[in-house]
Design a protein around this motif. Structure first.
Motif, PDB file in Angstrom:
ATOM      1  N   ILE A 227       0.836  -1.203   0.000  1.00  0.00           N
ATOM      2  CA  ILE A 227       0.000   0.000   0.000  1.00  0.00           C
ATOM      3  C   ILE A 227       0.869   1.249   0.000  1.00  0.00           C
ATOM      4  CG2 ILE A 227      -1.620   1.374   1.391  1.00  0.00           C
ATOM      5  CD1 ILE A 227      -2.856  -1.333   2.288  1.00  0.00           C
ATOM      6  N   LEU A 228       1.885   1.276   0.845  1.00  0.00           N
ATOM      7  CA  LEU A 228       2.770   2.446   0.887  1.00  0.00           C
ATOM      8  C   LEU A 228       3.439   2.681  -0.465  1.00  0.00           C
ATOM      9  CD1 LEU A 228       4.359   2.100   4.431  1.00  0.00           C
ATOM     10  CD2 LEU A 228       2.854   3.943   3.647  1.00  0.00           C
ATOM     11  N   ASP A 229       3.879   1.610  -1.119  1.00  0.00           N
ATOM     12  CA  ASP A 229       4.503   1.756  -2.446  1.00  0.00           C
ATOM     13  C   ASP A 229       3.501   2.351  -3.437  1.00  0.00           C
ATOM     14  OD1 ASP A 229       6.927   0.729  -1.596  1.00  0.00           O
ATOM     15  OD2 ASP A 229       6.580  -1.278  -2.432  1.00  0.00           O
ATOM     16  N   ARG A 230       2.253   1.888  -3.405  1.00  0.00           N
ATOM     17  CA  ARG A 230       1.226   2.416  -4.311  1.00  0.00           C
ATOM     18  C   ARG A 230       0.919   3.881  -3.990  1.00  0.00           C
ATOM     19  NH1 ARG A 230      -2.910  -1.065  -2.752  1.00  0.00           N
ATOM     20  NH2 ARG A 230      -4.379   0.429  -3.601  1.00  0.00           N
ATOM     21  N   LEU A 231       0.880   4.222  -2.697  1.00  0.00           N
ATOM     22  CA  LEU A 231       0.631   5.613  -2.304  1.00  0.00           C
ATOM     23  C   LEU A 231       1.762   6.522  -2.764  1.00  0.00           C
ATOM     24  CD1 LEU A 231      -0.801   5.105   1.309  1.00  0.00           C
ATOM     25  CD2 LEU A 231      -2.076   5.775  -0.754  1.00  0.00           C
ATOM     26  N   VAL A 232       2.991   6.052  -2.623  1.00  0.00           N
ATOM     27  CA  VAL A 232       4.150   6.834  -3.086  1.00  0.00           C
ATOM     28  C   VAL A 232       4.094   6.982  -4.609  1.00  0.00           C
ATOM     29  CG1 VAL A 232       6.677   6.816  -3.327  1.00  0.00           C
ATOM     30  CG2 VAL A 232       5.620   6.327  -1.096  1.00  0.00           C
ATOM     31  N   ASP A 233       3.814   5.881  -5.316  1.00  0.00           N
ATOM     32  CA  ASP A 233       3.725   5.939  -6.785  1.00  0.00           C
ATOM     33  C   ASP A 233       2.638   6.904  -7.250  1.00  0.00           C
ATOM     34  OD1 ASP A 233       5.785   4.110  -7.013  1.00  0.00           O
ATOM     35  OD2 ASP A 233       4.476   2.399  -7.466  1.00  0.00           O
ATOM     36  N   ALA A 234       1.531   6.980  -6.492  1.00  0.00           N
ATOM     37  CA  ALA A 234       0.417   7.870  -6.847  1.00  0.00           C
ATOM     38  C   ALA A 234       0.691   9.311  -6.454  1.00  0.00           C
ATOM     39  CB  ALA A 234      -0.873   7.382  -6.178  1.00  0.00           C
ATOM     40  N   GLY A 235       1.759   9.542  -5.684  1.00  0.00           N
ATOM     41  CA  GLY A 235       2.077  10.898  -5.227  1.00  0.00           C
ATOM     42  C   GLY A 235       1.307  11.312  -3.981  1.00  0.00           C
TER      43      GLY A 235
ATOM     44  N   VAL B  10      17.189   3.119  14.961  1.00  0.00           N
ATOM     45  CA  VAL B  10      16.808   2.827  16.342  1.00  0.00           C
ATOM     46  C   VAL B  10      17.256   1.408  16.644  1.00  0.00           C
ATOM     47  CG1 VAL B  10      14.887   2.589  17.959  1.00  0.00           C
ATOM     48  CG2 VAL B  10      14.808   4.365  16.200  1.00  0.00           C
ATOM     49  N   ASP B  11      18.074   1.248  17.681  1.00  0.00           N
ATOM     50  CA  ASP B  11      18.603  -0.066  18.058  1.00  0.00           C
ATOM     51  C   ASP B  11      19.252  -0.775  16.874  1.00  0.00           C
ATOM     52  OD1 ASP B  11      17.724   0.248  20.708  1.00  0.00           O
ATOM     53  OD2 ASP B  11      15.749  -0.603  20.233  1.00  0.00           O
ATOM     54  N   GLY B  12      19.976  -0.021  16.062  1.00  0.00           N
ATOM     55  CA  GLY B  12      20.695  -0.583  14.935  1.00  0.00           C
ATOM     56  C   GLY B  12      19.842  -0.886  13.717  1.00  0.00           C
ATOM     57  N   ARG B  13      18.559  -0.561  13.777  1.00  0.00           N
ATOM     58  CA  ARG B  13      17.669  -0.824  12.644  1.00  0.00           C
ATOM     59  C   ARG B  13      17.128   0.490  12.095  1.00  0.00           C
ATOM     60  NH1 ARG B  13      13.405  -5.349  13.837  1.00  0.00           N
ATOM     61  NH2 ARG B  13      13.272  -5.137  11.585  1.00  0.00           N
ATOM     62  N   ALA B  14      17.085   0.573  10.772  1.00  0.00           N
ATOM     63  CA  ALA B  14      16.591   1.786  10.131  1.00  0.00           C
ATOM     64  C   ALA B  14      15.065   1.766  10.093  1.00  0.00           C
ATOM     65  CB  ALA B  14      17.142   1.895   8.719  1.00  0.00           C
ATOM     66  N   ARG B  15      14.475   2.874  10.488  1.00  0.00           N
ATOM     67  CA  ARG B  15      13.030   3.068  10.374  1.00  0.00           C
ATOM     68  C   ARG B  15      12.786   4.161   9.356  1.00  0.00           C
ATOM     69  NH1 ARG B  15      10.800   3.442  16.583  1.00  0.00           N
ATOM     70  NH2 ARG B  15      11.135   1.254  17.098  1.00  0.00           N
ATOM     71  N   ARG B  16      12.081   3.814   8.303  1.00  0.00           N
ATOM     72  CA  ARG B  16      11.733   4.809   7.293  1.00  0.00           C
ATOM     73  C   ARG B  16      10.362   5.375   7.643  1.00  0.00           C
ATOM     74  NH1 ARG B  16      12.384   3.027   1.497  1.00  0.00           N
ATOM     75  NH2 ARG B  16      14.512   3.641   1.982  1.00  0.00           N
ATOM     76  N   TYR B  17      10.312   6.687   7.726  1.00  0.00           N
ATOM     77  CA  TYR B  17       9.058   7.385   8.017  1.00  0.00           C
ATOM     78  C   TYR B  17       8.431   7.852   6.708  1.00  0.00           C
ATOM     79  CZ  TYR B  17       9.885   7.483  13.026  1.00  0.00           C
ATOM     80  OH  TYR B  17      10.066   7.119  14.336  1.00  0.00           O
ATOM     81  N   TYR B  18       7.113   7.834   6.675  1.00  0.00           N
ATOM     82  CA  TYR B  18       6.346   8.313   5.525  1.00  0.00           C
ATOM     83  C   TYR B  18       5.453   9.450   5.976  1.00  0.00           C
ATOM     84  CZ  TYR B  18       7.804   4.061   3.173  1.00  0.00           C
ATOM     85  OH  TYR B  18       8.563   3.077   2.602  1.00  0.00           O
ATOM     86  N   ARG B  19       5.206  10.380   5.054  1.00  0.00           N
ATOM     87  CA  ARG B  19       4.293  11.482   5.348  1.00  0.00           C
ATOM     88  C   ARG B  19       3.357  11.670   4.160  1.00  0.00           C
ATOM     89  NH1 ARG B  19       9.067  15.620   5.116  1.00  0.00           N
ATOM     90  NH2 ARG B  19       9.366  15.701   2.882  1.00  0.00           N
ATOM     91  N   LEU B  20       2.242  12.288   4.445  1.00  0.00           N
ATOM     92  CA  LEU B  20       1.245  12.598   3.434  1.00  0.00           C
ATOM     93  C   LEU B  20       1.729  13.774   2.598  1.00  0.00           C
ATOM     94  CD1 LEU B  20      -1.533  11.242   3.195  1.00  0.00           C
ATOM     95  CD2 LEU B  20      -2.490  13.170   4.417  1.00  0.00           C
ATOM     96  N   THR B  21       1.440  13.762   1.322  1.00  0.00           N
ATOM     97  CA  THR B  21       1.712  14.918   0.453  1.00  0.00           C
ATOM     98  C   THR B  21       0.433  15.759   0.363  1.00  0.00           C
ATOM     99  OG1 THR B  21       0.993  13.780  -1.542  1.00  0.00           O
ATOM    100  CG2 THR B  21       3.341  13.556  -0.942  1.00  0.00           C
ATOM    101  N   GLY B  22       0.525  16.895  -0.282  1.00  0.00           N
ATOM    102  CA  GLY B  22      -0.659  17.717  -0.508  1.00  0.00           C
ATOM    103  C   GLY B  22      -1.718  16.961  -1.305  1.00  0.00           C
ATOM    104  N   ASP B  23      -1.275  16.218  -2.340  1.00  0.00           N
ATOM    105  CA  ASP B  23      -2.220  15.409  -3.118  1.00  0.00           C
ATOM    106  C   ASP B  23      -2.829  14.304  -2.267  1.00  0.00           C
ATOM    107  OD1 ASP B  23      -1.825  16.917  -5.401  1.00  0.00           O
ATOM    108  OD2 ASP B  23      -0.446  15.479  -6.337  1.00  0.00           O
ATOM    109  N   GLY B  24      -2.042  13.759  -1.350  1.00  0.00           N
ATOM    110  CA  GLY B  24      -2.560  12.722  -0.450  1.00  0.00           C
ATOM    111  C   GLY B  24      -3.627  13.279   0.472  1.00  0.00           C
TER     112      GLY B  24
END
Length: 110
Positions: free
Chosen positions: A48-56, A66-80
């Motif tokens: 779902i996140l990939d589709r949301l990113v692809d749709a803009g 955090v604790d040696g693991r990368a956490r990728r954060y996502y945010r809403l765009t204006g179009d979102g």
């Protein structure tokens, strides 16, 4: 490509409308928003996140280790934000119509 707004995608957008979130944070927010009815697995969430990113509609905002693991954060765009507001209006109109229909006497009923 036209984005298909599923219930799960709508809930992910709502979760991101509150604040930027990493994957597990999105999963927890979706569970809370759906009163624990919708539980997203990792494959479903990241699809779902990939589709949301692809749709803009969403974009990666930062990566935090955090604790040696990368956490990728996502945010809403204006179009979102526009998309989640439009879907909310559509659902509200559908709900109003359903209440009108359900409030009518049954056809052929006594």
């Amino acid at each position: 490509m036209t984005f298909r707004m599923s219930e799960q995608a709508y809930l992910v957008l709502l979760a991101l409308a509150e604040e930027p979130r990493h994957g597990y944070g999105v999963v927890q927010a979706v569970r809370a928003l759906s009163d624990d009815r919708v539980r997203l697995g990792a494959g479903t969430l990241y699809g779902i996140l990939d589709r949301l990113v692809d749709a803009g509609y969403a974009e990666p905002s930062e990566e935090v280790v955090v604790d040696g693991r990368a956490r990728r954060y996502y945010r809403l765009t204006g179009d979102g934000l526009d998309a989640v507001q439009a879907e909310t209006r559509r659902l509200a109109a559908l709900s109003r119509r359903a209440r009108q229909v359900l409030g009518r006497p049954a056809l052929g009923g006594a």
